[in-house]
Design a protein around this motif. Structure first.
Motif, mmCIF file in Angstrom:
data_model
loop_
_atom_site.group_PDB
_atom_site.id
_atom_site.type_symbol
_atom_site.label_atom_id
_atom_site.label_comp_id
_atom_site.label_asym_id
_atom_site.label_seq_id
_atom_site.Cartn_x
_atom_site.Cartn_y
_atom_site.Cartn_z
ATOM 1 N N ALA A 179 0.545 -1.477 -0.231
ATOM 2 C CA ALA A 179 0.189 -0.013 -0.148
ATOM 3 C C ALA A 179 0.809 0.972 -0.067
ATOM 4 O O ALA A 179 0.319 2.300 -0.485
ATOM 5 C CB ALA A 179 -1.062 0.026 1.650
ATOM 6 N N TRP A 180 2.400 1.301 0.716
ATOM 7 C CA TRP A 180 2.468 2.289 0.959
ATOM 8 C C TRP A 180 3.412 2.858 -0.347
ATOM 9 O O TRP A 180 3.228 3.507 -1.127
ATOM 10 C CB TRP A 180 3.905 2.039 1.808
ATOM 11 C CG TRP A 180 5.038 3.059 1.823
ATOM 12 C CD1 TRP A 180 4.539 4.320 3.127
ATOM 13 C CD2 TRP A 180 6.199 3.399 1.413
ATOM 14 N NE1 TRP A 180 6.259 5.492 2.691
ATOM 15 C CE2 TRP A 180 6.624 4.442 2.046
ATOM 16 C CE3 TRP A 180 6.573 2.476 1.242
ATOM 17 C CZ2 TRP A 180 7.735 5.275 1.188
ATOM 18 C CZ3 TRP A 180 8.544 2.819 0.450
ATOM 19 C CH2 TRP A 180 8.720 4.346 1.062
ATOM 20 N N VAL B 253 0.305 1.352 11.896
ATOM 21 C CA VAL B 253 -0.249 0.707 10.588
ATOM 22 C C VAL B 253 -0.087 -0.743 10.984
ATOM 23 O O VAL B 253 1.371 -0.931 11.282
ATOM 24 C CB VAL B 253 0.017 1.446 9.253
ATOM 25 C CG1 VAL B 253 -0.611 0.165 8.645
ATOM 26 C CG2 VAL B 253 -0.954 2.407 8.870
ATOM 27 N N GLN B 254 -0.874 -1.740 11.274
ATOM 28 C CA GLN B 254 -0.241 -3.060 12.145
ATOM 29 C C GLN B 254 -1.266 -3.429 10.889
ATOM 30 O O GLN B 254 -2.499 -3.614 11.146
ATOM 31 C CB GLN B 254 -0.574 -3.638 13.506
ATOM 32 C CG GLN B 254 -0.238 -4.732 13.827
ATOM 33 C CD GLN B 254 1.252 -4.632 14.350
ATOM 34 O OE1 GLN B 254 1.911 -4.161 13.915
ATOM 35 N NE2 GLN B 254 1.491 -6.136 14.934
ATOM 36 N N ASP C 118 -6.224 -5.821 1.879
ATOM 37 C CA ASP C 118 -7.167 -4.518 1.134
ATOM 38 C C ASP C 118 -6.374 -3.242 0.765
ATOM 39 O O ASP C 118 -6.933 -2.062 1.154
ATOM 40 C CB ASP C 118 -8.474 -4.811 1.362
ATOM 41 C CG ASP C 118 -9.551 -3.309 0.903
ATOM 42 O OD1 ASP C 118 -8.753 -2.528 -0.164
ATOM 43 O OD2 ASP C 118 -10.669 -3.388 0.698
ATOM 44 N N ASP C 119 -5.641 -3.767 0.250
ATOM 45 C CA ASP C 119 -4.493 -2.215 -0.242
ATOM 46 C C ASP C 119 -4.756 -1.198 -0.241
ATOM 47 O O ASP C 119 -4.974 0.577 0.133
ATOM 48 C CB ASP C 119 -3.402 -2.598 -1.228
ATOM 49 C CG ASP C 119 -2.486 -3.803 -0.480
ATOM 50 O OD1 ASP C 119 -3.394 -4.555 -0.671
ATOM 51 O OD2 ASP C 119 -1.804 -4.614 -2.110
ATOM 52 N N GLY C 120 -6.124 -0.578 -1.018
ATOM 53 C CA GLY C 120 -6.675 0.428 -1.663
ATOM 54 C C GLY C 120 -7.547 0.643 -0.030
ATOM 55 O O GLY C 120 -7.212 2.009 0.180
ATOM 56 N N ALA C 121 -8.109 -0.142 0.304
ATOM 57 C CA ALA C 121 -8.962 0.328 2.053
ATOM 58 C C ALA C 121 -7.950 1.326 2.774
ATOM 59 O O ALA C 121 -7.998 2.237 3.748
ATOM 60 C CB ALA C 121 -9.139 -0.901 2.169
ATOM 61 N N ALA D 3 -7.188 4.887 4.182
ATOM 62 C CA ALA D 3 -7.408 4.996 5.497
ATOM 63 C C ALA D 3 -6.220 6.200 5.901
ATOM 64 O O ALA D 3 -5.924 7.137 6.743
ATOM 65 C CB ALA D 3 -6.884 4.069 6.443
ATOM 66 N N ILE D 4 -4.937 6.704 5.124
ATOM 67 C CA ILE D 4 -3.430 6.895 5.273
ATOM 68 C C ILE D 4 -3.878 8.164 5.022
ATOM 69 O O ILE D 4 -4.129 9.486 5.621
ATOM 70 C CB ILE D 4 -2.192 5.827 4.573
ATOM 71 C CG1 ILE D 4 -1.976 4.689 5.553
ATOM 72 C CG2 ILE D 4 -1.219 6.986 4.902
ATOM 73 C CD1 ILE D 4 -0.391 3.779 4.606
ATOM 74 N N ASP D 5 -4.067 8.485 3.467
ATOM 75 C CA ASP D 5 -4.282 9.757 2.987
ATOM 76 C C ASP D 5 -5.758 9.869 3.863
ATOM 77 O O ASP D 5 -5.748 11.796 4.364
ATOM 78 C CB ASP D 5 -5.410 9.526 1.949
ATOM 79 C CG ASP D 5 -3.852 8.811 0.326
ATOM 80 O OD1 ASP D 5 -2.426 9.434 0.868
ATOM 81 O OD2 ASP D 5 -4.838 8.994 -0.592
#
Length: 658
Positions: A492-493, A540-541, A587-590, A594-596
């Motif tokens: 995701a990063w 993040v975990q 769910d990489d997109g989720a 969430a980070i954004d």
């Protein structure tokens, strides 16, 4: 005889045995037999460091029997079935055996030579007295083993008798196994021996699990056994001292139970060799005698008569979250007046300030020799230690299982190890676990555990007013272990491309992800970890599974907003939208969203920060440790009063704030 020649004979004899079995059973029954052994063959050949073994297969038993051919007396009691005579003739032709029969079985001996059988027992009785059997063995067959069989039940195959013999003589290198019993099958349901349920004070059949991990294929020691199928070595019969007055006049099952109890008193073990399954019409019902109840329930757990003694048994003292939790509990119980020790295969830690002594042993066998003489509450902390703690508590002390993780999760692709793990969960243990998810997992295998949540050290993990929080830094534990699923965080990063934030990681694997926008802190001490929590914009975990997920709670205590996955053990305190953001597994997109969301919305970060602080307040170690100490005090009291353990009065929910 050389080892190579012995193995050759073993293989040849095993092949000959299979051929003879084919002739005896016929093609169809032989195929059924082979399928029934399929699961057991799938786990053959392993012996674990704690002594659990799956290496005693039917083929090896046949080869061993060809070489050793131990002498065996089969004592037949009960009302015989019509097939008894043919079975006795077939068995006598294949095995080195002598039959001991009562009046009811005498008519079935006509095809046997006079030297092959002997009459015993009260004339006309279907069930004879074990004292008469033992008197006969000591007087006429002292060097022979003994097998008790109910002649009215379906009679076992010769191969199964050989496996019982093999297990009795070869299962344990130290040769402390003296008695062996099979598993039992009624209407297709298999019961692998009987356990003593300490919470009920009763013998119960080994629980039929909602979820089958193959645990019934793993041999396990037992504290009692029925008469039918009970196998005793001559070594054990020579050394177990049971006065005649303790046996005479009682039912045969009761007499066998007393023999087992006296055997354990002399460290002669009884093994349920569950790969051998006897079909029975009804499952035996075993009651607890007054002597057995006193033996099993009344236990001393103190050396000085005042302080409760607690021994935590560890495989290692190296850095890990689970081991740190054990150390914190040990320190906490010691501070509350208990006599606490750590027994381990490694020396005292240098990375943790431990306030209790550490005893070090070279092997589990060495540890067990000391453990079984200790009057203490003995605590298993990992599945390999469960077998040692159980064996070490048969005659002295109380066994407790501290379950921080249902360890099958560590071996997702290894069914053999999973079976061995689950076989160690017994009703004799008082279980204590930290998450309601694990309570449910354990219920699926018939294990009851008290729920006492984990805690954290609020003197270490808290907000630092003097440390400025960065605006665009994601903190994560950089660990490649598959359960942690750091790969999801990394994917995701990376997917954020040029707008990706700074990624700050800590742990022991600095090469896990290298980039101009990453930084890795190697082996930080707890105060430094707290600074990282206070510095980061978010934590993040993305674990697939956790027993509790303590880092998330620590981050909350430091005021760091949290993004996490549902990792099961964190369900009791992670509430999506209230104290954290929960995203779906892989769910990489989720996760990117969430980070954004947290990067761009300081109000949302503040709201989650306050929710996390409120949650963390309920899990301060002193509050949790008071509940833990109450558990061990109640366990000690149940041993002193010989009453079943009760959870009444123990708060099984999350600790509440004052």
């Amino acid at each position: 005889m050389s080892r190579r020649l012995a193995r050759l004979i073993e293989r040849v004899s095993a092949a000959l045995f299979q051929a003879s079995l084919l002739v005896e059973l016929g093609p169809q029954a032989f195929r059924v037999r082979r399928r029934a052994l399929g699961q057991w063959r799938a786990v053959e050949g392993l012996t674990f460091p704690n002594g659990i073994s799956t290496a005693l297969t039917s083929q090896r038993a046949a080869g061993w029997y060809t070489i050793v051919r131990p002498q065996l007396v089969i004592a037949l009691y009960g009302t015989p079935s019509p097939s008894l005579g043919a079975w006795m003739t077939r068995t006598a032709s294949r095995m080195n055996v002598h039959f001991l029969v009562g009046d009811a079985a005498v008519p079935f001996t006509r095809s046997l030579s006079a030297e092959t059988w002997t009459r015993t027992g009260v004339r006309g009785a279907a069930e004879f007295d074990l004292t008469e059997v033992l008197a006969y063995m000591h007087g006429r067959r002292r060097r022979w083993d003994l097998l008790l069989l109910d002649a009215g039940q379906p009679l076992p195959e010769i191969a199964e008798l050989m496996q019982l013999q093999f297990a009795a003589h070869e299962y344990q290198p130290e040769k402390e196994t003296g008695f062996v019993t099979p598993a039992y099958r009624v209407d297709g349901v298999v019961t692998s021996g009987f356990q003593f349920d300490r919470r009920k004070g009763e013998y119960v059949p080994s629980p039929s699990s909602v979820k089958d991990y193959g645990q019934d294929s793993i041999p396990r020691y037992v504290l009692t056994a029925p008469a039918h199928g009970f196998y005793a070595t001559s070594f054990a019969l020579d050394r177990v001292d049971v006065p005649t007055r303790h046996l005479s006049g009682t039912r045969l099952d009761v007499q066998v139970a007393e023999l087992v109890r006296k055997g354990w008193a002399g460290n002669i073990r009884t093994l349920c060799f569950s790969p051998v399954v006897f079909d029975v019409r009804t499952l035996p019902s075993l009651s607890v005698s007054s002597d057995a109840r006193e033996w099993l329930m009344r236990r001393t757990v103190s050396e000085d008569g005042e302080r409760v003694r607690v021994i935590f048994v560890l495989t290692a003292t190296s850095i890990s979250g689970g081991i740190r939790a054990v150390f914190q509990i040990a320190n906490g119980l010691a501070a509350r007046g208990m006599d606490v020790e750590i027994w381990s295969l490694q020396t005292a830690p240098t990375w943790f300030e431990l306030h209790v002594p550490v005893r070090t042993f070279d092997s589990y066998g060495d540890l067990l020799l000391s453990l079984r003489n200790a009057d203490a509450i003995k605590v298993a902390t990992w599945w390999e230690t469960a077998e040692i703690v159980w064996l070490g508590s048969v005659n002295h002390g109380l066994p407790v299982y501290l379950i921080q993780e249902f360890e099958t999760w560590f071996f997702p692709d290894d069914q053999v190890v999973q079976a061995a793990v689950v076989a160690g969960y017994r009703s004799e243990f008082l279980g204590i676990t930290e998450a309601s998810y694990q309570v449910g997992e354990l219920e699926q295998i018939g294990m009851t555990a008290t729920l006492v949540p984990h805690g954290y050290d609020e003197t270490v993990f808290h907000q630092l007013a003097e440390v400025p929080r960065e605006e665009d830094t994601v903190l994560a534990i950089g660990r490649s272990f598959f359960q942690k699923n750091f790969a999801m965080t990394a994917r995701a990063w990376r997917a954020m491309g040029e707008r990706r934030p700074r990624l700050l990681m800590f742990g022991t694997e600095p090469d896990i992800l290298e980039d101009e926008r990453t930084e890795y802190v190697v082996r930080p001490l707890d105060p430094h970890v707290n600074e990282l929590y206070n510095t980061a914009t978010m934590f993040v975990q993305t674990s697939r599974h956790e027993g509790f997920c303590l880092p998330v709670l620590e981050a909350m205590a430091a005021g760091c907003p949290v993004i996490t996955t549902d990792s099961h053990g964190n369900r009791d305190f992670c509430i999506d939208g209230e104290n954290c953001i929960v995203v779906g597994q892989d769910d990489d997109g989720a996760l990117v969203a969430a980070i954004d969301r947290l990067r761009s919305d300081p109000d949302e970060r503040e709201r989650l920060r306050r929710g996390g602080l409120e949650t963390a307040e309920r899990y301060h170690w002193p509050r949790v440790l008071d509940i833990v100490a109450d558990f061990y005090s109640r366990a000690a009291s149940s041993g002193l009063t010989a009453t079943p353990f009760s959870d009444v009065g123990i708060d099984q929910s999350s600790p509440k704030s004052n």
